[in-house]
Design an enzyme around this catalytic site. Structure first.
Site, PDB file in Angstrom:
ATOM      1  N   ASN A  11     -12.110   2.264   0.399  1.00  0.00           N
ATOM      2  CA  ASN A  11     -10.767   1.378   0.766  1.00  0.00           C
ATOM      3  C   ASN A  11     -10.107   2.378   1.636  1.00  0.00           C
ATOM      4  O   ASN A  11     -10.083   3.361   2.031  1.00  0.00           O
ATOM      5  CB  ASN A  11      -9.944   1.084  -0.461  1.00  0.00           C
ATOM      6  CG  ASN A  11     -10.588   0.207  -1.541  1.00  0.00           C
ATOM      7  OD1 ASN A  11     -11.434  -0.634  -1.234  1.00  0.00           O
ATOM      8  ND2 ASN A  11     -10.068   0.573  -2.903  1.00  0.00           N
ATOM      9  N   THR A 234      -7.519  10.449 -20.491  1.00  0.00           N
ATOM     10  CA  THR A 234      -6.795  11.283 -20.063  1.00  0.00           C
ATOM     11  C   THR A 234      -5.451  10.663 -20.335  1.00  0.00           C
ATOM     12  O   THR A 234      -5.424   9.462 -20.658  1.00  0.00           O
ATOM     13  CB  THR A 234      -6.761  11.265 -18.425  1.00  0.00           C
ATOM     14  OG1 THR A 234      -6.699   9.803 -18.041  1.00  0.00           O
ATOM     15  CG2 THR A 234      -8.125  11.980 -18.001  1.00  0.00           C
ATOM     16  N   ASP A 263       3.425  11.605  -6.394  1.00  0.00           N
ATOM     17  CA  ASP A 263       2.675  10.600  -6.176  1.00  0.00           C
ATOM     18  C   ASP A 263       1.423  10.729  -6.867  1.00  0.00           C
ATOM     19  O   ASP A 263       0.517  11.723  -6.710  1.00  0.00           O
ATOM     20  CB  ASP A 263       2.042  10.638  -4.654  1.00  0.00           C
ATOM     21  CG  ASP A 263       1.342   9.478  -4.162  1.00  0.00           C
ATOM     22  OD1 ASP A 263       0.633   8.866  -5.004  1.00  0.00           O
ATOM     23  OD2 ASP A 263       1.007   9.229  -2.932  1.00  0.00           O
ATOM     24  N   ALA A 266      -4.779   8.827  -6.934  1.00  0.00           N
ATOM     25  CA  ALA A 266      -6.072   9.627  -6.889  1.00  0.00           C
ATOM     26  C   ALA A 266      -6.239  10.899  -7.778  1.00  0.00           C
ATOM     27  O   ALA A 266      -7.081  11.503  -7.943  1.00  0.00           O
ATOM     28  CB  ALA A 266      -6.278  10.252  -5.352  1.00  0.00           C
ATOM     29  N   ALA A 267      -5.209  10.858  -8.671  1.00  0.00           N
ATOM     30  CA  ALA A 267      -5.008  11.962  -9.686  1.00  0.00           C
ATOM     31  C   ALA A 267      -6.137  11.459 -10.733  1.00  0.00           C
ATOM     32  O   ALA A 267      -7.194  12.592 -10.910  1.00  0.00           O
ATOM     33  CB  ALA A 267      -3.823  11.734 -10.550  1.00  0.00           C
ATOM     34  N   GLY A 268      -6.381  10.464 -11.297  1.00  0.00           N
ATOM     35  CA  GLY A 268      -7.719   9.988 -12.123  1.00  0.00           C
ATOM     36  C   GLY A 268      -9.041  10.469 -11.465  1.00  0.00           C
ATOM     37  O   GLY A 268     -10.129  10.841 -11.964  1.00  0.00           O
ATOM     38  N   ASP A 269      -9.037   9.977 -10.300  1.00  0.00           N
ATOM     39  CA  ASP A 269     -10.133  10.119  -9.213  1.00  0.00           C
ATOM     40  C   ASP A 269     -10.521  11.512  -9.005  1.00  0.00           C
ATOM     41  O   ASP A 269     -11.697  12.042  -9.176  1.00  0.00           O
ATOM     42  CB  ASP A 269     -10.052   9.543  -8.041  1.00  0.00           C
ATOM     43  CG  ASP A 269      -9.886   7.915  -8.140  1.00  0.00           C
ATOM     44  OD1 ASP A 269     -10.454   7.365  -9.309  1.00  0.00           O
ATOM     45  OD2 ASP A 269      -9.327   7.221  -7.136  1.00  0.00           O
ATOM     46  N   SER A 309      -4.768  13.906  -0.259  1.00  0.00           N
ATOM     47  CA  SER A 309      -4.279  14.838  -1.502  1.00  0.00           C
ATOM     48  C   SER A 309      -5.204  15.360  -2.319  1.00  0.00           C
ATOM     49  O   SER A 309      -4.486  16.386  -3.124  1.00  0.00           O
ATOM     50  CB  SER A 309      -3.312  13.669  -2.201  1.00  0.00           C
ATOM     51  OG  SER A 309      -4.060  12.922  -3.120  1.00  0.00           O
TER      52      SER A 309
END
Length: 322
Positions: A11, A234, A263, A266-269, A309
């Protein structure tokens, strides 16, 4: 060394920062829009590459500026994007990210070219997938494509990892011989309900499992036993729970690395990508792999954006470097 193959979404993320998200009928002012490459598949591929893995990406983008942005970010991160198909006449997938003052996000996704990803793309894109490789999947692409890829990975002897996000609507993607399932608290509750396990718990517990920790270890263990795979759930600042698929196994708690989030995009990714990289590198100790994934995700939430990030392995605290 084994390769991480990622089949998933790509995306262009459009991020708007605002103090509070609007209520129905309310208009609020936000920051200037910030454009970055993203998508669960792309983010996880970049995370795995920055963690040190060799990564192949299978996905689809449109023939537009956003598609070129995504390709440039993948290439710059060392991801092999030659199996990413350009779909004529379709826009690249777009995510609108609303980031509030507490660092929490709300995301709306328009799939675009991601919805045109096909079984044929998977067959072609995974032609080099082999025994010992890691296949990393998510649910921002058509479910039949995910199921086909998982079955193909199993036949080839790869380790199949599904990040069941967004939360699945059907149980078919959960029955494809997974080796690892990665979910957050809300997704765990949905998965348990799809597997018919929520009814085995007292009525209040499934709801609490999505928001608290009291029922979470038992729920993780039940799902791991049902799917006969390792389940990682998580829980944000509360860390994570992991349980292997052995009958009667209990969930182990992995503490989070404390940070102040700005922010959470994208933490889980990042977590899933780092985990896949460690699996490809032969890391057999879940606690070690998940501690490193947690450290990487913690660093991610201190930075704005999606792919941009995600940290490199050499940016992690020394204790979490390979």
């Amino acid at each position: 060394m084994p390769v991480v193959h990622v089949v998933g979404s790509l995306n262009a993320d459009q991020l708007l920062e605002l103090t509070d998200c609007p209520e129905a009928g309310e208009t609020v002012l936000a920051s200037d829009v910030r454009l970055s490459a993203g998508g669960k598949g792309g983010n996880q591929a970049v995370a795995a590459a920055r963690a040190g893995a060799e990564v192949v990406m299978v996905g689809a983008v449109g023939d537009d500026a956003h598609g070129r942005l995504v390709r440039a970010e993948l290439d710059g991160s060392g991801v092999d994007a030659r199996r990413v198909r350009t779909v004529e006449g379709a826009p690249t997938g777009t995510a609108i990210v609303l980031l509030d003052g507490a660092g929490e996000n709300r995301i709306v996704v328009s799939p675009g070219a991601n919805s045109r990803l096909t079984v044929a793309d998977v067959e072609s894109g995974l032609r080099d997938l082999g025994e010992g490789d890691v296949l990393l999947l998510q649910l921002e692409i058509p479910s039949e494509v995910v199921v086909h890829a998982a079955h193909l990975g199993k036949r080839r002897g790869a380790r199949v990892v599904l990040n069941a996000a967004p939360a699945p609507e059907r149980a078919d993607c959960l029955g494809a011989g997974l080796d690892h399932l990665v979910v957050n608290r809300g997704e765990m509750c949905t998965v348990a309900q799809l597997l018919g396990l929520a009814d085995e718990l007292p009525p209040a517990e499934p709801a609490r499992a999505a928001t608290g920790l009291d029922a979470l270890p038992a729920l993780v263990a039940r799902v791991a036993d049902s799917l006969a795979c390792t389940v990682v759930c998580t829980a944000g600042a509360d860390g994570a729970y992991v349980c292997g698929g052995a009958h009667g196994a209990t969930a182990v708690h992995i503490p989070a690395v404390p940070v102040t989030a700005t922010d959470t995009t994208a933490a889980g990714d990042t977590y899933a990508g780092y985990l896949a990289a460690d699996l490809a590198a032969g890391q057999r100790q879940p606690a070690t792999a998940l501690a490193r994934a947690s450290a990487a995700a913690a660093l991610t939430v201190t930075r704005p954006g999606a792919m941009d990030s995600i940290p490199r392995a050499d940016e992690l605290p020394a204790a979490f470097r390979p």
